[in-house]
Design an enzyme around this catalytic site. Structure first.
Site, PDB file in Angstrom:
ATOM      1  N   LEU A 286     -41.476 -42.976  48.164  1.00 58.95           N
ATOM      2  CA  LEU A 286     -42.089 -41.678  47.878  1.00 58.95           C
ATOM      3  C   LEU A 286     -43.437 -41.968  47.228  1.00 58.95           C
ATOM      4  O   LEU A 286     -43.471 -42.454  46.093  1.00 58.95           O
ATOM      5  CB  LEU A 286     -41.216 -40.899  46.891  1.00 58.95           C
ATOM      6  CG  LEU A 286     -40.252 -39.865  47.440  1.00 58.95           C
ATOM      7  CD1 LEU A 286     -39.253 -40.516  48.364  1.00 58.95           C
ATOM      8  CD2 LEU A 286     -39.555 -39.142  46.317  1.00 58.95           C
TER       9      LEU A 286
ATOM     10  N   CYS B 169     -72.090 -49.043  37.978  1.00 62.91           N
ATOM     11  CA  CYS B 169     -70.960 -48.278  37.424  1.00 62.91           C
ATOM     12  C   CYS B 169     -71.305 -46.802  37.321  1.00 62.91           C
ATOM     13  O   CYS B 169     -70.436 -45.975  37.055  1.00 62.91           O
ATOM     14  CB  CYS B 169     -70.618 -48.789  36.027  1.00 62.91           C
ATOM     15  SG  CYS B 169     -71.895 -48.381  34.800  1.00 62.91           S
TER      16      CYS B 169
ATOM     17  N   GLU C 286     -81.357 -62.005  26.547  1.00 58.18           N
ATOM     18  CA  GLU C 286     -80.147 -62.767  26.182  1.00 58.18           C
ATOM     19  C   GLU C 286     -79.828 -62.760  24.686  1.00 58.18           C
ATOM     20  O   GLU C 286     -78.690 -62.942  24.286  1.00 58.18           O
ATOM     21  CB  GLU C 286     -80.340 -64.230  26.594  1.00 58.18           C
ATOM     22  CG  GLU C 286     -80.449 -64.451  28.081  1.00 58.18           C
ATOM     23  CD  GLU C 286     -80.928 -65.855  28.379  1.00 58.18           C
ATOM     24  OE1 GLU C 286     -80.123 -66.661  28.822  1.00 58.18           O
ATOM     25  OE2 GLU C 286     -82.134 -66.133  28.148  1.00 58.18           O
TER      26      GLU C 286
ATOM     27  N   GLY D 150     -48.759 -40.948  43.249  1.00 60.41           N
ATOM     28  CA  GLY D 150     -50.096 -41.373  42.814  1.00 60.41           C
ATOM     29  C   GLY D 150     -50.561 -42.634  43.529  1.00 60.41           C
ATOM     30  O   GLY D 150     -51.749 -42.954  43.541  1.00 60.41           O
TER      31      GLY D 150
ATOM     32  N   VAL E 111     -86.991 -64.596  30.606  1.00 60.57           N
ATOM     33  CA  VAL E 111     -88.428 -64.571  30.870  1.00 60.57           C
ATOM     34  C   VAL E 111     -88.800 -63.991  32.232  1.00 60.57           C
ATOM     35  O   VAL E 111     -89.983 -63.897  32.553  1.00 60.57           O
ATOM     36  CB  VAL E 111     -89.059 -65.984  30.752  1.00 60.57           C
ATOM     37  CG1 VAL E 111     -89.065 -66.468  29.333  1.00 60.57           C
ATOM     38  CG2 VAL E 111     -88.379 -66.967  31.681  1.00 60.57           C
ATOM     39  N   GLY E 112     -87.797 -63.600  33.018  1.00 64.04           N
ATOM     40  CA  GLY E 112     -88.072 -63.088  34.362  1.00 64.04           C
ATOM     41  C   GLY E 112     -89.131 -62.004  34.342  1.00 64.04           C
ATOM     42  O   GLY E 112     -90.068 -61.986  35.145  1.00 64.04           O
TER      43      GLY E 112
ATOM     44  N   THR F 227     -50.297 -45.456  42.478  1.00 57.53           N
ATOM     45  CA  THR F 227     -50.894 -46.381  41.508  1.00 57.53           C
ATOM     46  C   THR F 227     -49.996 -47.582  41.247  1.00 57.53           C
ATOM     47  O   THR F 227     -50.411 -48.543  40.613  1.00 57.53           O
ATOM     48  CB  THR F 227     -51.162 -45.680  40.161  1.00 57.53           C
ATOM     49  OG1 THR F 227     -49.908 -45.312  39.590  1.00 57.53           O
ATOM     50  CG2 THR F 227     -52.039 -44.457  40.323  1.00 57.53           C
TER      51      THR F 227
ATOM     52  N   CYS G  33     -68.391 -50.606  32.181  1.00 59.21           N
ATOM     53  CA  CYS G  33     -69.807 -50.906  32.413  1.00 59.21           C
ATOM     54  C   CYS G  33     -70.067 -52.275  31.809  1.00 59.21           C
ATOM     55  O   CYS G  33     -69.678 -52.537  30.678  1.00 59.21           O
ATOM     56  CB  CYS G  33     -70.693 -49.867  31.739  1.00 59.21           C
ATOM     57  SG  CYS G  33     -72.436 -50.299  31.848  1.00 59.21           S
TER      58      CYS G  33
ATOM     59  N   GLN H 237     -81.055 -53.744  26.435  1.00 58.65           N
ATOM     60  CA  GLN H 237     -80.681 -55.138  26.671  1.00 58.65           C
ATOM     61  C   GLN H 237     -79.973 -55.717  25.444  1.00 58.65           C
ATOM     62  O   GLN H 237     -78.994 -56.446  25.564  1.00 58.65           O
ATOM     63  CB  GLN H 237     -81.936 -55.981  26.969  1.00 58.65           C
ATOM     64  CG  GLN H 237     -82.514 -55.728  28.347  1.00 58.65           C
ATOM     65  CD  GLN H 237     -81.561 -56.152  29.444  1.00 58.65           C
ATOM     66  OE1 GLN H 237     -81.181 -57.302  29.536  1.00 58.65           O
ATOM     67  NE2 GLN H 237     -81.135 -55.211  30.252  1.00 58.65           N
TER      68      GLN H 237
HETATM   69  C1  FAD Z   1     -55.183 -49.485  36.681  1.00 56.22           C
HETATM   70  C2  FAD Z   1     -53.816 -49.104  36.214  1.00 56.22           C
HETATM   71  C3  FAD Z   1     -53.573 -49.067  34.867  1.00 56.22           C
HETATM   72  C4  FAD Z   1     -52.320 -48.726  34.406  1.00 56.22           C
HETATM   73  N1  FAD Z   1     -52.099 -48.742  33.069  1.00 56.22           N
HETATM   74  C5  FAD Z   1     -50.882 -48.420  32.588  1.00 56.22           C
HETATM   75  C6  FAD Z   1     -50.624 -48.437  31.196  1.00 56.22           C
HETATM   76  O1  FAD Z   1     -51.496 -48.758  30.392  1.00 56.22           O
HETATM   77  N2  FAD Z   1     -49.380 -48.120  30.787  1.00 56.22           N
HETATM   78  C7  FAD Z   1     -48.400 -47.764  31.670  1.00 56.22           C
HETATM   79  O2  FAD Z   1     -47.314 -47.457  31.231  1.00 56.22           O
HETATM   80  N3  FAD Z   1     -48.612 -47.754  32.974  1.00 56.22           N
HETATM   81  C8  FAD Z   1     -49.821 -48.079  33.458  1.00 56.22           C
HETATM   82  N4  FAD Z   1     -50.029 -48.079  34.809  1.00 56.22           N
HETATM   83  C9  FAD Z   1     -48.888 -47.862  35.697  1.00 56.22           C
HETATM   84  C10 FAD Z   1     -48.638 -46.403  36.028  1.00 56.22           C
HETATM   85  O3  FAD Z   1     -48.054 -45.758  34.934  1.00 56.22           O
HETATM   86  C11 FAD Z   1     -47.707 -46.355  37.215  1.00 56.22           C
HETATM   87  O4  FAD Z   1     -48.298 -47.036  38.267  1.00 56.22           O
HETATM   88  C12 FAD Z   1     -47.466 -44.941  37.659  1.00 56.22           C
HETATM   89  O5  FAD Z   1     -46.879 -44.172  36.678  1.00 56.22           O
HETATM   90  C13 FAD Z   1     -46.674 -44.872  38.939  1.00 56.22           C
HETATM   91  O6  FAD Z   1     -46.715 -43.546  39.422  1.00 56.22           O
HETATM   92  P1  FAD Z   1     -47.201 -43.190  40.881  1.00 56.22           P
HETATM   93  O7  FAD Z   1     -47.018 -41.744  41.082  1.00 56.22           O
HETATM   94  O8  FAD Z   1     -48.570 -43.664  41.117  1.00 56.22           O
HETATM   95  O9  FAD Z   1     -46.171 -44.034  41.727  1.00 56.22           O
HETATM   96  P2  FAD Z   1     -46.289 -44.490  43.235  1.00 56.22           P
HETATM   97  O10 FAD Z   1     -47.083 -45.727  43.322  1.00 56.22           O
HETATM   98  O11 FAD Z   1     -46.700 -43.367  44.078  1.00 56.22           O
HETATM   99  O12 FAD Z   1     -44.761 -44.835  43.495  1.00 56.22           O
HETATM  100  C14 FAD Z   1     -44.130 -45.876  42.815  1.00 56.22           C
HETATM  101  C15 FAD Z   1     -42.680 -46.043  43.231  1.00 56.22           C
HETATM  102  O13 FAD Z   1     -41.902 -44.987  42.698  1.00 56.22           O
HETATM  103  C16 FAD Z   1     -41.104 -44.389  43.700  1.00 56.22           C
HETATM  104  N5  FAD Z   1     -41.034 -42.945  43.403  1.00 56.22           N
HETATM  105  C17 FAD Z   1     -42.053 -42.167  43.042  1.00 56.22           C
HETATM  106  N6  FAD Z   1     -41.608 -40.940  42.756  1.00 56.22           N
HETATM  107  C18 FAD Z   1     -40.281 -40.939  42.984  1.00 56.22           C
HETATM  108  C19 FAD Z   1     -39.277 -39.965  42.865  1.00 56.22           C
HETATM  109  N7  FAD Z   1     -39.532 -38.750  42.462  1.00 56.22           N
HETATM  110  N8  FAD Z   1     -38.015 -40.317  43.162  1.00 56.22           N
HETATM  111  C20 FAD Z   1     -37.724 -41.556  43.575  1.00 56.22           C
HETATM  112  N9  FAD Z   1     -38.639 -42.525  43.693  1.00 56.22           N
HETATM  113  C21 FAD Z   1     -39.905 -42.216  43.392  1.00 56.22           C
HETATM  114  C22 FAD Z   1     -41.782 -44.701  44.997  1.00 56.22           C
HETATM  115  O14 FAD Z   1     -40.851 -44.759  46.050  1.00 56.22           O
HETATM  116  C23 FAD Z   1     -42.428 -46.038  44.716  1.00 56.22           C
HETATM  117  O15 FAD Z   1     -41.548 -47.064  45.036  1.00 56.22           O
HETATM  118  C24 FAD Z   1     -51.280 -48.393  35.318  1.00 56.22           C
HETATM  119  C25 FAD Z   1     -51.537 -48.430  36.697  1.00 56.22           C
HETATM  120  C26 FAD Z   1     -52.790 -48.778  37.142  1.00 56.22           C
HETATM  121  C27 FAD Z   1     -53.057 -48.809  38.604  1.00 56.22           C
HETATM  122  S1  FES Z   2     -72.330 -51.990  35.172  1.00 54.05           S
HETATM  123 FE1  FES Z   2     -72.975 -50.233  34.133  1.00 54.05          FE
HETATM  124  S2  FES Z   2     -75.092 -50.237  34.426  1.00 54.05           S
HETATM  125 FE2  FES Z   2     -74.464 -52.130  35.301  1.00 54.05          FE
END
Ligand code: FAD
Ligand code: FES
Ligand code: FES
Length: 1337
Positions: free
Chosen positions: A267, A121, A1268, A270, A1088-1089, A272, A153, A1201
């Site tokens: 579009l 990590c 452990e 991120g 014990v390793g 995400t 981690c 540990q």
């Molecule tokens: C590991 C992880 C943890 C997360 N934890 C949380 C959390 O705790 N709480 C929470 O609320 N959310 C959480 N999320 C979700 C996160 O908030 C959303 O995934 C994020 O806001 C989407 O935004 P993006 O820019 O990445 O969208 P993208 O993935 O880029 O797009 C998503 C969709 O939106 C459309 N789009 C984007 N912008 C526009 C626009 N301007 N007009 C029209 N359509 C549009 C796209 O066409 C697509 O279909 C998490 C996501 C991940 C991966």
């Molecule tokens: S996962 Fe962080 S040191 Fe192993």
């Protein structure tokens, strides 16, 4: 404007100061894979591929030509399309610093503070802090902690990581060692103090040695990119692959034209949300639009109506804007902004917050997205545009529900969002409750708003929205309408709860489970909002509205962990010890610096070899079925696919006597490997795997312990121990109680997934197997037998393993067999690195446990007799289940002398993936079980828990149930020291006082003793070998049979060789563990390793030292190098093998007697927690651990540990829950759904003391194996929570002899604090519906 219309552009970005030009950038290529495979930068790690672990963190720097500003931020490279990087500068861990050039203070301090163990990590940790420090030279501790929100981690327990980064903070942190009144920053405390003749030391690193921070050494933002940003502002960029085109328009007009032409094109900002669905090879987007360069979508303006924020702004930017704007506005206008900020503090990790856009969040409308309920309740407005013009719509419940009339059109985009000001008579709040405090999707969230007629509490408008209930955010619109005109009082609240529960219904089979808990949260949040508003009304009109009572006040506010601080105290080395002798000193991990620079190599970091193929497996989708047919024809058609490998291709034995490598005729669990597809790339192999068609004939599965008992389905025969006369014992008891405990399993969640690289050699069918394993000998044996070869043809190599915890003892051999058979069939090297979901699907974990007890005791708390029945869910094969159940039976007494005891243990055979070894090996289950009995006795007798523990603890010299003699002196020393160090009694009184004053928040405290047996119950497990070479320049190469899993085994070995050969550590090197140098190594496990391999290294060194004797005597003043050169001239061999036969242990299950374990290790821990009765959240306030580690060879490693194991235990007992569907399919396959502890879960005060003056004549240098033992001590957190729940129940007049099963998740805590709200919710009769998940324990 797809690719055929236009020549694609060159993708230009910088990586670590070097320009990268990609002429054929693939829009589907993600940065992580590009860095690792194309640029050969393997410091950035794959941990999960879904943004949840932070191992892949890099820093992105971009230049805004309009604002003329550079922005640095962390990002998860596993979600980042390379095409989004045009014009950006990427910094990876290699760019931060390297051993070759110069290490960065961030890397140096992390290594010196012992912040890495397995190191997997670590590059991600470095990058998160690096990105923070590039934008904040002196961050606050709060910023540092929040920068680490998204980094997991599994080894360290985070404390040393935080410690090392605290040195960059603007505020000095202090341990506030309560009780002593002193601080760890006092020089006096940092140094040594003397206690009873021994020198005690605290602190494990010396900040005075840290390199100074020098920002001028960092990369500057490439001027070329600044120029590019200016020049290319108005240029459309296009990147194409065969099936996808990426278009990044430069103006809104152009974007709208493209959207009109390609309405289905997403579009991507991120990525995400969209990027999470990338696992299907047939699903792809032909056109992707990237609107990041559109000025209108980056706008931030303060208008008369509110703040307008561009849809492409990321959530971190939104947070900054709010933080900047709120202080400038009158408070009454900022209520929605405050609520958004609150959600943004805990939403995801900093990487995701820096990537995810506001527009993406709103449009993707995930069920648990946190901002949408509050944006909707706050009446936000979406500014939309299309080629047809502009319009505005409300971000209301109908938009969120996707109602056509309220939604955006396919050709429209969200340009910006207007988030309005609040008004004086308006109250807005946001709530969320997740399985983990931070970086976890909400289980339920809410946005609530009420508007009153001015100066009154009469409702004019009301909005209540919930996330986490339906497929998107839901509104209680009808309920709200009915409540308009009502006054804000208790009757309104009751009515509101009733209406909401009617309107927002959650079916009993709802996906995600936790149905009753989720229903309860609906009304719990409502209640909290009600009180917040009452408080607000009182603040506005103190004479009209009463102040909230203390009881009600306690319902307000979320539990938030403060900045964690730690203290580590240990015995110093003897003052007479040579300064060169490293034994007993907190020496840094041998690979520490390499971990932090990313130069430490793991299996998948090994560069591709000529002709290498990738492998993906096809696994069973049935828990129990006959395989009728396997059709691979379609798979073979997939471009790049070379072959498909099945059981028929195994020339020798297909697995071992108990488990098949490839399922042949029958599958016995979901996730069992049936065949493997090999292809030129992993993507092709995965596509091929999806095309394999398997026809099954269903058989009846057995999934749960209950089922197994019913069907008499066991892996092994019953294990039983008896002590005293149980019947007599029960007869003599004042009272008898009976009860049960169910405990869930645990995923190992090592950060490095199972990986193997098999390279066939050109001659004699030899094969090199590079494998991430704890047991290279087993890999060698299984591969050889699968290929029908002698073991001498198979060379296994393991440099280091990125975390294992018992999970890489048995399974890696099967993965190696699969790769080796594929290599044998194709004649080409095979790489098989499992993706996180496959690793979690295929492998088992800790055994779920079910225990039944009957305990007889006296009124004074003495336990007279106990009858225990213990069951574990072993899964579908034997694996380690027989040993685990034996250890449960042998260890279930923990620290207690129960005079009449009967224990029976059963390992159940079910159709689940086979459960296996896991740190503690049954003891964490057995210990929790017996402590549950102690608590039950204490509850019945009304005695304090610690008194019942003391009364029943072993005293003096004693015998276990298997008649092993031991002395409990150090058990008592640890216990008493822990009572004192934790200030237990006075803090217990304070906890009670707190509980008297707070109805909705409760504190709890618990202290737990521990007797832990180290090692294995048979001698041959403890044997070990070593090979030590001295070269002519005096340098020494040490090799042994142990494997580096992060536990610092090689560091300790070097310390030992340094002492035995009297040479500095710098002379000694360790290269790799290999079956070619030290054969037949046992698995590195069981605490014990290190010590058994240490004995072998010591043996080899002593042999060499003895051989040098005559030469030394002749030239006593000579240097080491002189002696070596002379020895060579005298033909003295400078290479020796060392061997350790093993500790003599044996356990005879016939006679029920034995010397089952080499020795015992003692400890005690006291933990204090606070719980939120309304939501079930809890916070770990403080933990004090006293551990009898005897003489520690390396206190930094040993304390690491203890702390790491403790936090892993916190995961087992309070967080980690594996869900299985009623069909036996595991539903928790990623860090999104399976929550291991994160930075937010460690105690705010974490103190570890190693007991001084302790000896252990059995292990080398009087040390003890602590790998452990720390794990079980985290049950003190479990019992502290139980204590808090009991306080809540007592106040509510509920029975106190309640059962709490493990883990104590938010759900279990909330539901145990039974109250008016839990009573209000509809309950479903078990058996009347099909649940989403089943309880397998
Ligand atoms: C590991 C992880 C943890 C997360 N934890 C949380 C959390 O705790 N709480 C929470 O609320 N959310 C959480 N999320 C979700 C996160 O908030 C959303 O995934 C994020 O806001 C989407 O935004 P993006 O820019 O990445 O969208 P993208 O993935 O880029 O797009 C998503 C969709 O939106 C459309 N789009 C984007 N912008 C526009 C626009 N301007 N007009 C029209 N359509 C549009 C796209 O066409 C697509 O279909 C998490 C996501 C991940 C991966
Ligand atoms: S996962 Fe962080 S040191 Fe192993
Ligand atoms: S690998 Fe990217 S967050 Fe886990």
């Amino acid at each position: 404007m797809a690719c055929h219309d236009k020549q694609p552009d060159d993708l230009v970005f910088f990586v670590n100061g070097k320009k990268v030009i990609e002429r054929q950038a693939d829009p589907e290529e993600l940065l992580l894979y590009y860095l690792r495979k194309e640029l050969r930068l393997s410091g950035t790690k794959y941990g999960c591929g879904v943004g949840g672990c932070g191992a892949c963190t890099v820093m992105l720097s971009t230049y805004d030509p309009v604002a003329k500003k550079i922005r640095h931020h962390p990002a998860n490279s596993c979600l980042l399309p390379i095409c989004s990087l045009h014009g950006a500068a990427v910094t990876t861990v290699e760019g931060v610093g390297s051993i070759k050039d110069r290490i960065n203070p961030i890397q140096e301090r992390l290594a010196k503070c012992h912040g890495s163990q397995c190191g997997f990590c670590t590059p991600g940790m470095v990058m998160s802090i690096y990105a923070l420090l590039r934008s904040h030279v002196k961050p606050s501790m709060e910023q540092i902690i929040s920068a680490l929100d998204g980094n997991l981690c599994r080894c360290t327990g985070y404390r040393p990581i935080i410690d090392s980064y605290a040195s960059f903070a603007k505020e000095q942190t202090c341990c506030q060692l309560r009780g002593t009144g002193k601080c760890c920053l006092d020089q006096e405390e940092l140094g040594c103090s003397s206690s009873a003749g021994v020198r005690i030391r605290s602190g494990l690193c010396n900040p005075a040695e840290f390199l100074p921070v020098d920002p001028t050494q960092e990369f500057i933002f490439p001027p070329e990119l600044m120029r590019m940003a200016q020049e290319q502002q108005r240029k459309t960029l296009i990147f194409c692959s065969k099936r996808t085109t990426w278009i990044s328009p430069s103006s809104l007009k152009e974007l709208l034209e493209l959207k009109a032409k390609y309405p289905k094109a997403p579009l991507v900002v991120g990525n995400t949300s969209l990027g999470l669905n990338k696992n299907d090879c047939d699903a792809y987007h032909p056109i992707i639009l990237h609107p990041l360069r559109i000025p209108e979508m980056q706008v931030v303006s303060i208008t008369d109506d509110g703040i307008v924020i561009g849809a492409a702004c990321c959530l971190a930017q939104l947070r900054e804007i709010l933080l900047e704007t709120i202080p400038k506005l009158p408070e009454e206008k900022t209520k929605i902004y405050q609520a958004l900020l609150q959600q943004l503090r805990t939403l995801a990790g900093e990487q995701i917050r820096s990537m995810a856009s506001l527009g993406g969040h709103i449009v993707s409308r995930g069920s648990a997205w946190d901002l949408n309920p509050i944006l909707s309740a706050g009446k936000s407005v979406l500014n939309l545009a299309s080629d047809g013009g502009k319009r505005q719509i409300f971000l209301n419940d109908q938009f969120l529900a996707g109602h056509k009339h309220a939604d955006i059109e396919p050709k429209e985009v969200v340009v910006s969002v207007l988030i309005p000001y609040s008004t004086k008579d308006e109250f807005i709040s946001a709530f969320r409750q997740a399985d983990r405090q931070k970086n976890a999707f909400s289980v339920v969230n809410a946005g609530l708003r009420v508007l009153f007629r001015p100066g009154t509490d009469t409702i004019v408008d009301l909005s209540i929205l919930y996330g986490g209930i339906g497929s998107t955010t839901l509104s209680a619109r009808k309920s709200c309408e009915k409540l308009i005109g009502r006054q804000w009082n208790d009757q309104m609240l009751s009515e509101a709860c009733k209406l909401v529960l009617e309107e927002i219904s959650l079916p009993p089979s709802a996906s995600g489970g936790k149905v009753e808990y989720r229903r309860t949260l609906l009304v719990s949040f409502l209640f909290r909002f009600y009180l917040e508003v009452l408080r607000g009304l009182h603040q506005m009109y103190p004479f009209r509205y009463a102040e909230l009572s203390q009881d009600k006040m306690s319902a307000l506010g979320m539990l938030q962990s403060g900045v964690p601080q730690g203290v580590q105290v240990y015995q110093d080395v003897d003052p007479g010890q040579s300064p060169q002798d490293p034994v007993g000193r907190p020496i840094m991990h041998q690979s520490g610096i390499k971990h932090t620079t990313g130069e430490a190599i793991y299996i998948d970091d090994i560069r591709p070899v000529d002709g290498e193929l990738s492998l993906a497996v096809v696994t069973s989708i049935k828990a129990h079925a006959k395989i009728k047919s396997i059709d691979i024809s379609e798979a073979l058609q997939v471009p790049g696919v070379i072959n498909v490998v099945t059981a028929k291709d195994v020339p020798g034995k297909n697995g071992n006597d108990e488990e098949e490598a490839f399922a042949k005729d029958k599958v016995i669990c979901v996730g069992q490997i049936i065949c493997a597809v090999v292809a030129e790339t992993l993507t092709q192999a995965k596509c091929g795997a999806k095309k394999v068609k398997i026809v099954y004939e269903d058989l009846q599965p057995v999934l749960t312990i209950k089922d197994a008992i019913k069907h008499n389905s066991y892996i092994t025969k019953e294990r039983k121990l008896e002590k005293g006369d149980i019947e007599k014992g029960f007869k003599s008891a004042d009272k008898i109680i009976e009860g049960e405990l169910h405990m869930g399993g645990q995923e190992h969640f090592y950060l490095e997934t199972n990986s193997v690289l098999v390279i066939p050699r050109m001659e004699d069918k030899e094969m090199d197997v590079y494998v991430s394993t704890q047991h290279a000998t087993d890999v060698q044996k299984l591969v050889a037998s699968a290929l029908n070869l002698q073991s001498n043809k198979i060379m296994c190599h393991t440099k280091r393993v990125g975390g294992a915890f018992g999970g890489k003892i048995t399974k890696p051999s099967f993965f190696a067999v699969i790769a080796a058979v594929a290599a044998n069939k194709t004649g080409r090297p095979i790489r098989f690195a499992l993706e996180r979901d496959m690793d979690m699907l295929i492998t088992g974990g800790r055994h779920p446990f079910f225990g039944k007890y009957k305990v007889g005791f006296m009124k004074d708390g003495r336990i007279m007799a106990a009858d225990f029945q213990c069951y574990i869910n072993g899964g579908c094969t034997k694996d380690e289940s027989e040993l685990v159940i034996e250890y449960i039976v042998l260890k279930v007494d923990n620290a207690y002398n129960i005079p009449n005891l009967r224990v029976r243990g059963h390992a159940c055979k079910t159709n689940l993936p086979s459960n296996t070894a896991f740190r503690g090996f049954g003891f964490p289950q057995a210990g929790l079980f017996v402590e549950t009995c102690i608590v039950a006795v204490a509850t019945k007798t009304g005695l304090p828990h610690e008194k019942v523990r003391e009364i029943n603890m072993y005293k003096g010299v004693n015998r276990t149930a298997f008649k092993e003699e031991f002395d409990a002196e150090n058990l008592w020393k640890c216990w008493k020291e822990c009572l004192v160090k934790s200030d237990y009694h006075s803090r217990n009184a304070k906890v009670e006082e707190f509980n008297r004053k707070n109805y909705w928040k409760k504190k709890g405290i618990a202290i737990i003793p521990m007797k832990f047996s180290v090692g294995f119950n048979a001698t041959y497990f403890h044997q070990a070998g070593a090979l030590v070479h001295i070269y002519l320049d005096g340098s020494v190469l040490v090799t042994h049979g142990g494997i580096e899993l992060g536990q610092g085994i090689h560091t300790k070995m070097l310390q030992i060789a340094s002492r035995e050969l009297r040479i500095p550590l710098s002379y000694i090197h360790f290269c790799e563990t290999s079956s070619t140098t030290v054969p037949n190594g046992k698995y590195t496990a069981g605490s014990v390793g290190t010590e058994i391999n240490a004995r072998a290294v010591q043996d080899a060194c002593q042999i060499l030292w003895k051989r040098l004797d005559p030469i030394r005597r002749k030239n006593p003043k000579g240097k080491w190098e002189d002696w070596i050169s002379e020895a060579h001239k005298k033909s003295i061999s400078l290479s020796a093998t060392g061997y350790f036969k093993g500790y003599v242990t044996n356990m005879n299950w016939e006679t029920k007697k034995g010397h089952a374990f080499p020795y015992f290790l003692y400890g005690a821990a006291c933990s204090e927690v606070e719980i939120d009765c309304l939501t079930g959240a809890h916070k770990n306030i403080r933990t004090d651990i006293v551990m009898d580690a005897s003489f520690s060879i390396n206190p930094a490693i040993d304390i690491g540990q203890i702390e790491g194991a403790f936090i892993q235990g916190v995961g087992l007992y309070t967080l980690e829950e594996i869900y299985f569907s009623p069909e036996g399919e595991q539903l928790t396959l990623s860090p999104d759904t399976y929550k291991i502890p994160a930075v937010c879960d460690i105690p705010e005060q974490f103190h570890v003391y190693l007991l001084p003056n302790s000896c252990n004549s059995i292990a080398i240098y009087s040390s003890k194996g602590v790998g452990e033992a720390g794990f079980f001590l985290s049950s003190s957190v479990f019992f502290a929570i139980r204590d808090a729940v009991a306080a809540a129940r007592k106040e509510r007049g509920l029975p106190l002899d309640f059962t709490l099963n493990s883990p104590l998740t938010v759900e279990r805590i909330r539901m145990a604090c039974d109250d008016i709200f839990t009573k209000m919710i509809p309950k479903d009769k078990p058996g009347t519906y099909k649940p989403w998940a089943i309880d397998i324990s």
